[in-house]
Scaffold this motif. Sequence first.
Motif, mmCIF file in Angstrom:
data_model
loop_
_atom_site.group_PDB
_atom_site.id
_atom_site.type_symbol
_atom_site.label_atom_id
_atom_site.label_comp_id
_atom_site.label_asym_id
_atom_site.label_seq_id
_atom_site.Cartn_x
_atom_site.Cartn_y
_atom_site.Cartn_z
ATOM 1 N N PHE A 1 85.532 7.893 6.122
ATOM 2 C CA PHE A 1 86.421 7.304 7.123
ATOM 3 C C PHE A 1 86.956 5.996 6.572
ATOM 4 O O PHE A 1 86.194 5.187 6.023
ATOM 5 C CB PHE A 1 85.670 7.076 8.426
ATOM 6 C CG PHE A 1 85.084 8.344 8.981
ATOM 7 C CD1 PHE A 1 85.869 9.223 9.689
ATOM 8 C CD2 PHE A 1 83.757 8.664 8.767
ATOM 9 C CE1 PHE A 1 85.342 10.404 10.195
ATOM 10 C CE2 PHE A 1 83.210 9.841 9.267
ATOM 11 C CZ PHE A 1 84.016 10.714 9.969
ATOM 12 N N VAL A 2 88.269 5.780 6.708
ATOM 13 C CA VAL A 2 88.920 4.655 6.045
ATOM 14 C C VAL A 2 89.815 3.917 7.028
ATOM 15 O O VAL A 2 90.602 4.539 7.758
ATOM 16 C CB VAL A 2 89.758 5.160 4.839
ATOM 17 C CG1 VAL A 2 90.498 4.015 4.168
ATOM 18 C CG2 VAL A 2 88.883 5.903 3.837
ATOM 19 N N ARG A 3 89.716 2.573 7.052
ATOM 20 C CA ARG A 3 90.662 1.734 7.791
ATOM 21 C C ARG A 3 91.918 1.594 6.935
ATOM 22 O O ARG A 3 91.848 1.271 5.754
ATOM 23 C CB ARG A 3 90.057 0.364 8.055
ATOM 24 C CG ARG A 3 91.002 -0.584 8.814
ATOM 25 C CD ARG A 3 90.425 -1.985 8.983
ATOM 26 N NE ARG A 3 89.129 -1.946 9.654
ATOM 27 C CZ ARG A 3 87.962 -2.249 9.066
ATOM 28 N NH1 ARG A 3 87.932 -2.605 7.803
ATOM 29 N NH2 ARG A 3 86.839 -2.194 9.747
ATOM 30 N N HIS A 4 93.088 1.852 7.555
ATOM 31 C CA HIS A 4 94.361 1.764 6.834
ATOM 32 C C HIS A 4 95.384 1.099 7.742
ATOM 33 O O HIS A 4 95.487 1.447 8.912
ATOM 34 C CB HIS A 4 94.828 3.170 6.439
ATOM 35 C CG HIS A 4 96.152 3.211 5.750
ATOM 36 N ND1 HIS A 4 96.395 2.565 4.555
ATOM 37 C CD2 HIS A 4 97.318 3.835 6.090
ATOM 38 C CE1 HIS A 4 97.649 2.785 4.189
ATOM 39 N NE2 HIS A 4 98.231 3.548 5.107
ATOM 40 N N VAL B 1 89.351 10.866 6.241
ATOM 41 C CA VAL B 1 90.088 10.586 7.474
ATOM 42 C C VAL B 1 90.535 9.128 7.401
ATOM 43 O O VAL B 1 89.701 8.219 7.360
ATOM 44 C CB VAL B 1 89.204 10.859 8.705
ATOM 45 C CG1 VAL B 1 89.983 10.611 9.984
ATOM 46 C CG2 VAL B 1 88.662 12.295 8.677
ATOM 47 N N VAL B 2 91.853 8.905 7.381
ATOM 48 C CA VAL B 2 92.407 7.602 7.032
ATOM 49 C C VAL B 2 93.305 7.066 8.141
ATOM 50 O O VAL B 2 94.290 7.704 8.519
ATOM 51 C CB VAL B 2 93.231 7.704 5.721
ATOM 52 C CG1 VAL B 2 93.789 6.344 5.321
ATOM 53 C CG2 VAL B 2 92.396 8.299 4.595
ATOM 54 N N ASP C 1 94.706 -2.053 0.370
ATOM 55 C CA ASP C 1 93.942 -2.848 1.342
ATOM 56 C C ASP C 1 93.029 -1.992 2.218
ATOM 57 O O ASP C 1 92.407 -2.503 3.153
ATOM 58 C CB ASP C 1 94.912 -3.636 2.242
ATOM 59 C CG ASP C 1 95.756 -4.614 1.450
ATOM 60 O OD1 ASP C 1 95.232 -5.189 0.489
ATOM 61 O OD2 ASP C 1 96.934 -4.777 1.804
ATOM 62 N N ASP C 2 92.933 -0.695 1.934
ATOM 63 C CA ASP C 2 92.056 0.180 2.716
ATOM 64 C C ASP C 2 90.593 -0.235 2.585
ATOM 65 O O ASP C 2 90.196 -0.814 1.568
ATOM 66 C CB ASP C 2 92.179 1.634 2.240
ATOM 67 C CG ASP C 2 93.501 2.276 2.637
ATOM 68 O OD1 ASP C 2 94.343 1.622 3.294
ATOM 69 O OD2 ASP C 2 93.706 3.445 2.265
ATOM 70 N N ALA C 3 89.806 0.099 3.615
ATOM 71 C CA ALA C 3 88.370 -0.204 3.584
ATOM 72 C C ALA C 3 87.616 0.907 4.277
ATOM 73 O O ALA C 3 88.038 1.372 5.350
ATOM 74 C CB ALA C 3 88.105 -1.534 4.263
ATOM 75 N N PRO C 4 86.475 1.343 3.732
ATOM 76 C CA PRO C 4 85.671 2.358 4.400
ATOM 77 C C PRO C 4 85.126 1.844 5.723
ATOM 78 O O PRO C 4 84.819 0.651 5.864
ATOM 79 C CB PRO C 4 84.535 2.636 3.419
ATOM 80 C CG PRO C 4 84.874 1.935 2.166
ATOM 81 C CD PRO C 4 85.923 0.920 2.465
#
Length: 200
Positions: free
Chosen positions: A2-5, A24-25, A192-195
């Motif tokens: 799971f990724v914050r985008h 899942v992004v 800049d994505d983060a798990p």
Amino acid sequence: MFVRHRGLEPSIDPSAYVAPSATVVGDVRIAAGARILHGAVLTAEDGAVVIGEDTVVMENALVRGRREYPAEIGPAVLIGPHAHVNGARVEEEAFVATGAALFPGSVIGAGAEVRIHGVVQVNTVLAPGALVPIGWVAVGDPATILPPDRHDEIWAIQRELDFPGTVYGVGRDVSMRELMRGQSDYYGAHRDDAPVDGTT
């Protein structure tokens, strides 16, 4: 995974299942009873992805949401292995088979079927209950459904649907170099994505 985008995180109903090898992004919303199987990628680039109740997204399928064209998958839909759903709306109880490709702005009506390697072009509307046979192409609003060897007829309709404007936001006169520079900048937002833990 799971990724914050773009500052947004997935939202997964507790009764849904997302395989450990799925990705899942961003602004992806997965409803009750949905199943996201191994290798599937659900990515909200700058538009949401919504997966309805009891929908199954099978192995290695791609579902992409775009700013002007969110990916909206209704309840009780099957998205087959290796299918490509890009900025499309798929209404309830539709069947999207292995390797099918749905392009931005397309609408798959309730109970419709897009069979193996079928294509639904940009801004095409497939009526409820309609069928795209194996390897055929649906094009236009309302959709005309043609075999791939009738390219000239497909193109006569498709050229009016504005593929480059719909997919890339550019005119036909833009060079590949300029187009890809823009795409590189656009997808650069992933730096800049983060798990995240996926429990929101």
